[in-house]
Design a protein around this motif. Structure first.
Motif, mmCIF file in Angstrom:
data_model
loop_
_atom_site.group_PDB
_atom_site.id
_atom_site.type_symbol
_atom_site.label_atom_id
_atom_site.label_comp_id
_atom_site.label_asym_id
_atom_site.label_seq_id
_atom_site.Cartn_x
_atom_site.Cartn_y
_atom_site.Cartn_z
ATOM 1 N N VAL B 13 0.837 -1.202 0.000
ATOM 2 C CA VAL B 13 0.000 0.000 0.000
ATOM 3 C C VAL B 13 0.871 1.251 0.000
ATOM 4 O O VAL B 13 2.026 1.226 0.406
ATOM 5 N N ASP B 14 0.299 2.354 -0.462
ATOM 6 C CA ASP B 14 0.989 3.638 -0.415
ATOM 7 C C ASP B 14 0.822 4.285 0.949
ATOM 8 O O ASP B 14 1.753 4.875 1.480
ATOM 9 N N ILE B 15 -0.397 4.206 1.478
ATOM 10 C CA ILE B 15 -0.689 4.906 2.727
ATOM 11 C C ILE B 15 -1.371 3.974 3.726
ATOM 12 O O ILE B 15 -2.310 3.265 3.373
ATOM 13 N N LEU B 16 -0.873 3.991 4.951
ATOM 14 C CA LEU B 16 -1.600 3.357 6.055
ATOM 15 C C LEU B 16 -2.261 4.482 6.840
ATOM 16 O O LEU B 16 -1.579 5.367 7.364
ATOM 17 N N LEU B 17 -3.576 4.450 6.889
ATOM 18 C CA LEU B 17 -4.330 5.479 7.587
ATOM 19 C C LEU B 17 -4.777 4.900 8.926
ATOM 20 O O LEU B 17 -5.462 3.881 8.959
ATOM 21 N N VAL B 18 -4.338 5.533 10.017
ATOM 22 C CA VAL B 18 -4.688 5.029 11.346
ATOM 23 C C VAL B 18 -5.629 6.034 11.988
ATOM 24 O O VAL B 18 -5.213 7.120 12.408
ATOM 25 N N GLU B 19 -6.894 5.682 12.033
ATOM 26 C CA GLU B 19 -7.911 6.663 12.392
ATOM 27 C C GLU B 19 -9.142 5.925 12.886
ATOM 28 O O GLU B 19 -9.620 5.013 12.226
ATOM 29 N N ASP B 20 -9.641 6.317 14.065
ATOM 30 C CA ASP B 20 -10.825 5.619 14.565
ATOM 31 C C ASP B 20 -12.122 6.390 14.308
ATOM 32 O O ASP B 20 -13.205 5.911 14.624
ATOM 33 N N GLN B 68 6.438 -1.996 3.097
ATOM 34 C CA GLN B 68 5.855 -1.030 4.016
ATOM 35 C C GLN B 68 5.243 0.137 3.256
ATOM 36 O O GLN B 68 5.645 0.445 2.134
ATOM 37 N N PRO B 69 4.257 0.781 3.864
ATOM 38 C CA PRO B 69 3.649 1.937 3.193
ATOM 39 C C PRO B 69 4.678 3.057 3.003
ATOM 40 O O PRO B 69 5.665 3.145 3.723
ATOM 41 N N HIS B 70 4.416 3.923 2.025
ATOM 42 C CA HIS B 70 5.280 5.091 1.828
ATOM 43 C C HIS B 70 4.969 6.165 2.850
ATOM 44 O O HIS B 70 5.725 7.120 3.008
ATOM 45 N N LEU B 71 3.828 6.027 3.515
ATOM 46 C CA LEU B 71 3.421 7.026 4.496
ATOM 47 C C LEU B 71 2.437 6.418 5.489
ATOM 48 O O LEU B 71 1.544 5.675 5.097
ATOM 49 N N ILE B 72 2.618 6.754 6.752
ATOM 50 C CA ILE B 72 1.609 6.416 7.762
ATOM 51 C C ILE B 72 0.975 7.720 8.230
ATOM 52 O O ILE B 72 1.679 8.624 8.690
ATOM 53 N N LEU B 73 -0.325 7.831 8.055
ATOM 54 C CA LEU B 73 -1.075 8.979 8.580
ATOM 55 C C LEU B 73 -1.666 8.540 9.899
ATOM 56 O O LEU B 73 -2.540 7.679 9.934
ATOM 57 N N LEU B 74 -1.187 9.140 10.973
ATOM 58 C CA LEU B 74 -1.489 8.629 12.306
ATOM 59 C C LEU B 74 -2.275 9.648 13.119
ATOM 60 O O LEU B 74 -1.802 10.762 13.355
ATOM 61 N N ASP B 75 -3.472 9.263 13.530
ATOM 62 C CA ASP B 75 -4.257 10.145 14.386
ATOM 63 C C ASP B 75 -3.654 10.119 15.797
ATOM 64 O O ASP B 75 -3.242 9.070 16.283
ATOM 65 N N LEU B 76 -3.595 11.274 16.421
ATOM 66 C CA LEU B 76 -2.996 11.363 17.760
ATOM 67 C C LEU B 76 -3.919 10.799 18.838
ATOM 68 O O LEU B 76 -3.482 10.135 19.771
ATOM 69 N N ASN B 77 -5.220 11.066 18.669
ATOM 70 C CA ASN B 77 -6.169 10.741 19.747
ATOM 71 C C ASN B 77 -6.876 9.414 19.519
ATOM 72 O O ASN B 77 -8.069 9.377 19.258
#
Lengths: 151, 156
Positions: B13-20, B68-77
């Motif tokens: 994947v290009d992006i792993l989005l971590v978001e609830d 591995q993804p080229h980017l992880i977008l990680l939510d703080l909360n």
């Protein structure tokens, strides 16, 4: 020399052509943030640590981003990065390597030393200008830098 | 014939989005798709799932850790494991320490920002509240990290 205070972009670049292209691209993108140019790695470190000609620089004031070339006279870019990350005053500053290097080992070493981002300078002028525009918007408008470098 | 894991797990994947927050996920993905920046992403709904994905454990044990993804977008909360802890653990593992990570947050708190940089985040972005600005930010983030930035082609 211009005042070294209020600098938002520190451009560490020894090629006059690349300096001119970069400033031109910022202007075209209407990025009017204050740029300060240093021509080699030793001057970059003098600027950051307020030494030598920069002894009077206001050190409560830090650039939002440092654009760092790799092949530099006196002190090379990776060594500049290493010293930035080793000092508590500067270790959190956003640093972007901006280089013509296509070498994987430079990328790996840059990230290992804690660079925030690594960009290969496009050879084509239009693409170079577009890259500078995107880079400027990203680091000056969107990214939130630490207010104080250390803390 | 050997059994294969589902396609989404094998695929790079290009992006792993971590978001609830489902709504924020929809907005981010909408912006990525609309601008045709990528359709290769994976969504992790909490911090533990993100770590399992990146470190290839739990339900992602069959994944290849060199992809591995080229980017992880990680939510703080995130709950219960927060984004700062996810960041700390990814940076603590030599196999994953150089993956570019951007913290996306609604928090404008200086402490969160400083701690994120101390733990080695690549960039810290406060989510714009305005819908249009949010989409524009998502586009710029993807354009920057997918088209412009170079990261080590392999972990470690």
């Amino acid at each position: 020399m211009d005042s070294a205070d209020g600098v938002e972009i520190l451009l560490v670049e020894d090629s006059p052509d690349d300096v001119e292209l970069t400033l031109h691209a910022f202007k075209d993108a209407k990025i009017t943030n204050r740029v300060h140019i240093v021509r080699d790695g030793a001057e970059a470190l003098d600027f950051l640590f307020a030494r030598g000609p920069y002894a009077n620089r206001d050190t409560t004031d830090w650039p939002k981003v440092i654009l760092l070339d790799l092949k530099l006279p006196r002190v090379d870019g990776l060594e500049v990065l290493r010293q930035i990350r080793a000092d508590h005053r500067t270790k959190l500053l956003p640093v972007v390597i901006l280089t013509s290097s296509r070498e994987e080992r430079d990328i790996v070493e840059g990230y290992r030393l804690g660079v925030n981002s690594f960009i290969q300078k496009p050879v084509d002028f239009e693409q170079f200008a577009a890259a500078i525009r995107t880079l400027g918007l990203y680091w000056l408008v969107l990214n939130r830098p630490p207010q104080r470098a250390a803390a | 014939m050997s059994r294969r894991p589902p396609l989404s797990i094998q695929m790079q994947v290009d992006i792993l989005l971590v978001e609830d927050d489902a709504e924020d996920n929809t907005l981010t993905l909408f912006a990525l798709l609309k601008h045709q920046l990528t359709n290769k992403f994976h969504v992790a709904r909490n911090g533990q799932e993100a770590l399992d994905y990146v470190l290839c454990t739990g339900q992602y044990a069959n994944r290849n850790i060199t992809e591995q993804p080229h980017l992880i977008l990680l939510d703080l909360n995130l709950q219960p494991m927060g984004g700062l802890e996810v960041l700390r653990r990814i940076r603590a593992d030599p196999r994953t320490r150089t993956i570019p990570i951007v913290m996306l947050t609604a928090s404008d708190e200086e402490n969160d920002l400083l701690e994120s940089y101390r733990l080695g985040v690549n960039s810290y972005i406060v989510k714009p509240v305005d819908f249009k600005q949010f989409k524009e930010a998502a586009r710029l983030v993807a354009e920057y990290w997918l088209l412009l930035n170079r990261s080590p082609s392999r972990a470690a």
